[in-house]
Scaffold this motif. Structure first.
Motif, PDB file in Angstrom:
ATOM      1  N   GLU A  88       0.938   4.044  -2.880  1.00 47.86           N
ATOM      2  CA  GLU A  88       0.613   5.449  -2.595  1.00 47.86           C
ATOM      3  C   GLU A  88       1.719   6.371  -3.118  1.00 47.86           C
ATOM      4  O   GLU A  88       1.446   7.412  -3.687  1.00 47.86           O
ATOM      5  N   PHE A  89       2.973   5.948  -2.917  1.00 46.66           N
ATOM      6  CA  PHE A  89       4.086   6.762  -3.397  1.00 46.66           C
ATOM      7  C   PHE A  89       4.079   6.863  -4.920  1.00 46.66           C
ATOM      8  O   PHE A  89       4.315   7.922  -5.476  1.00 46.66           O
ATOM      9  N   THR A 114       0.825  -1.204   0.000  1.00 44.73           N
ATOM     10  CA  THR A 114       0.000   0.000   0.000  1.00 44.73           C
ATOM     11  C   THR A 114       0.861   1.256   0.000  1.00 44.73           C
ATOM     12  O   THR A 114       0.592   2.201  -0.740  1.00 44.73           O
ATOM     13  N   VAL A 115       1.926   1.238   0.816  1.00 44.63           N
ATOM     14  CA  VAL A 115       2.796   2.414   0.873  1.00 44.63           C
ATOM     15  C   VAL A 115       3.440   2.660  -0.490  1.00 44.63           C
ATOM     16  O   VAL A 115       3.436   3.786  -1.011  1.00 44.63           O
ATOM     17  N   LYS A 173       1.518   6.693  -6.849  1.00 43.84           N
ATOM     18  CA  LYS A 173       0.406   7.561  -7.252  1.00 43.84           C
ATOM     19  C   LYS A 173       0.782   9.025  -7.098  1.00 43.84           C
ATOM     20  O   LYS A 173       0.325   9.875  -7.852  1.00 43.84           O
ATOM     21  N   ALA A 174       1.610   9.316  -6.085  1.00 37.93           N
ATOM     22  CA  ALA A 174       1.933  10.713  -5.828  1.00 37.93           C
ATOM     23  C   ALA A 174       3.077  11.198  -6.706  1.00 37.93           C
ATOM     24  O   ALA A 174       3.082  12.336  -7.135  1.00 37.93           O
ATOM     25  N   PHE A 175       4.057  10.338  -6.956  1.00 40.18           N
ATOM     26  CA  PHE A 175       5.251  10.827  -7.622  1.00 40.18           C
ATOM     27  C   PHE A 175       5.426  10.310  -9.047  1.00 40.18           C
ATOM     28  O   PHE A 175       6.218  10.845  -9.802  1.00 40.18           O
TER      29      PHE A 175
END
Lengths: 206, 304
Positions: free
Chosen positions: A86-87, A82-83, A89-91
């Motif tokens: 998420e990363f 998940t982490v 998706k953001a970067f």
């Protein structure tokens, strides 16, 4: 590098390959090998996640209660995936869109649970890290071989680029639609196991 | 606490007692398959922690779960803003990609700047084709009508002096959601281009609906109206024809996804049927309410 560490890293590439010898991670090698690109991306992501989760589990291995160890492993893997997702998706949104379902699929990949249970629970972090990298790469190699065969004969392309010339099609050549089906990947895996064991006689069962 | 532990070499089951069990309760292996394990238990006892006790297990799981939840919520909280920005940019890119003239120059460009340049208006229509809301194209970006509401969003773009109507669409493919945008020319009939995307269609088969060469380019120049009635487009087997409706070739091997696209076109565009019909009557995108009302009734039925 001593013998044991070397084994942890290089063993999974052939003699102890997760796909063709341990027969782990078959589910995802059927699902993502219709084309080369997702296969490579999946191989890389699995390598990173196996290595990371191996290290984490290895660090806390002596504190994990035996009765809930699988759940603890699952929690660690799911949290890591998940982490990472998420990363991404953001970067790196484009990559995360390409990976879409695959990143979630990693959680269910048996290689992770297999390596955590078989190796990380009983070895030091550095050895576990190498084992994770080795198994991830061993898995990626198999995915690439399967995807290469499937994409070449199934769609006549590699990385989405046409490699089988148009003149072949005009002469009556037809793409093998069966190659696009997941069941064909299973047959290819079986053929690879066959070839692999013919070469490595010591792997053959009595 | 003098019990010894025995591990089954076949399945890993751990038995506690004075001696190994005759048969493993999990995998039925005989007693000879059991080996005594002594160090872990003793090692832990020396530290004074019994890692197999129920209370230890409960506390351990609670701690692990709290740590993991904290980690995840912190990560999610920190990254949320960036992610939303990415989603917003990506959606803008998708909207712009439905117009071929814009898509060709989109690569490597700032999607937000191009969105602001080309998209002129963002309005919401009702089923009768009347404008019910005029939204701010930036502040209200991503506006979604409530379920069941009589609201259908529409983007109006201007490219090289020509008006394009961009309509968002949602549907289902084989494995999950598919969605897209369709751009219509000023006559509200000719398709200028489409954009499709999907959540989880099969790579190499259904997922090819996103590909311009394999699928999307065919839509350019097709007509969704026939004799002033909305008929949508059909996605058919390559080469097949249909009466009165224009067709595009589906993807062989991706039949269910192709049909999903067809259904999506019919359902989503159907809601705008009254709006398409106004083409001859009103040149301005904001149509008068009165004349449109007459054509509502037959149209809504045809649209669904």
């Amino acid at each position: 590098m001593n013998e044991e560490l070397k084994n942890a890293l290089l063993g999974p590439l052939s003699k102890n390959n997760p796909v063709v010898v341990q027969v782990l991670g078959i589910c995802s090698s059927l699902a993502v090998t219709a084309q080369l690109k997702p296969a490579i991306v999946m191989g890389l992501s699995v390598t990173i996640i196996v290595a990371m989760s191996n290290v984490v589990i290895s660090l806390i291995r002596n504190t994990i209660p035996n009765s809930v160890r699988i759940i603890v492993q699952l929690v660690v893997v799911a949290a890591l995936v998940t982490v990472v997702s998420e990363f991404l998706k953001a970067f790196s949104y484009d990559i995360s869109v390409q990976l879409s379902v695959y990143i979630g699929l990693i959680i269910t990949n048996c290689i992770l649970m297999g390596r955590l249970e078989a190796f990380a629970m009983g070895n030091k972090p550095w050895a576990s890290f190498l084992d994770g990298i080795g198994n991830g790469i061993g898995y990626a190699i198999m995915l690439i071989i399967i995807a290469f065969i499937r994409e070449l004969f199934g769609s006549g392309t590699l990385f989405g680029l046409r490699v089988i010339p148009q003149s072949f099609y005009e002469a009556g050549y037809v793409n093998n639609g069966m190659m696009m089906m997941p069941s064909m990947a299973l047959i290819i895996v079986a053929c690879i196991i066959w070839v692999h064991r013919s070469i490595n006689k010591d792997l053959q069962e009595q | 606490m003098a019990t010894k532990k025995f591990r089954c070499k076949v399945c890993g089951y751990i038995h506690e007692g004075d001696k190994a069990p005759d048969v493993c309760p999990v995998c039925q292996a005989p007693a000879s398959e059991f080996e005594e394990i002594s160090e872990p238990g003793e090692g832990k006892k020396k530290k004074g922690v019994n890692t197999n006790g129920n209370s230890y297990t409960l506390i351990y799981m609670t701690v692990i779960i709290v740590i993991v939840s904290l980690l995840l919520s912190v990560v999610s909280g920190i990254l949320k803003e960036r992610q939303n920005k990415n989603v917003r940019l990506d959606t803008m890119k998708q909207i712009l990609s439905s117009v071929p003239a814009i898509e060709s120059q989109l690569a490597g460009q700032d999607a937000e700047a191009m969105y602001n340049e080309y998209i002129k208006e963002f309005i919401v229509l009702n089923k009768a084709g009347e404008t019910v809301k005029t939204l701010d194209k930036n502040a209200d970006f991503g506006y979604k009508p409530e379920k069941g509401a009589d609201e259908y969003p529409l983007y109006i773009a201007e490219v090289d002096g020509q008006t394009k109507y961009i309509i968002p669409m949602n549907g289902v493919g084989l494995w999950g959601a598919i969605w897209g945008y369709i751009a219509l020319d000023n006559d509200r009939n000719t398709v200028d281009g489409v954009f499709f995307s999907h959540a989880s269609e099969t790579p190499g088969l259904g997922a090819d609906i996103v590909s311009p060469e394999k699928f999307r380019n065919q839509f350019h120049g097709k007509h969704i109206m026939n004799n002033g009635e909305f008929v949508s487009l059909l996605v058919v087997k390559p080469g097949a024809k249909a009466d009165g409706v224009e067709t595009v070739d589906g993807i062989s091997g991706g039949t269910i996804t192709s049909k999903g696209v067809e259904t999506m076109l019919r359902n989503c565009l159907g809601n705008y049927a009254a709006f398409f019909k106004q083409a001859g009557q009103a040149n301005a995108p904001v149509a008068d309410a009165a004349p449109a009302a007459e054509v509502v009734e037959p149209q809504t039925e045809g649209g669904n």
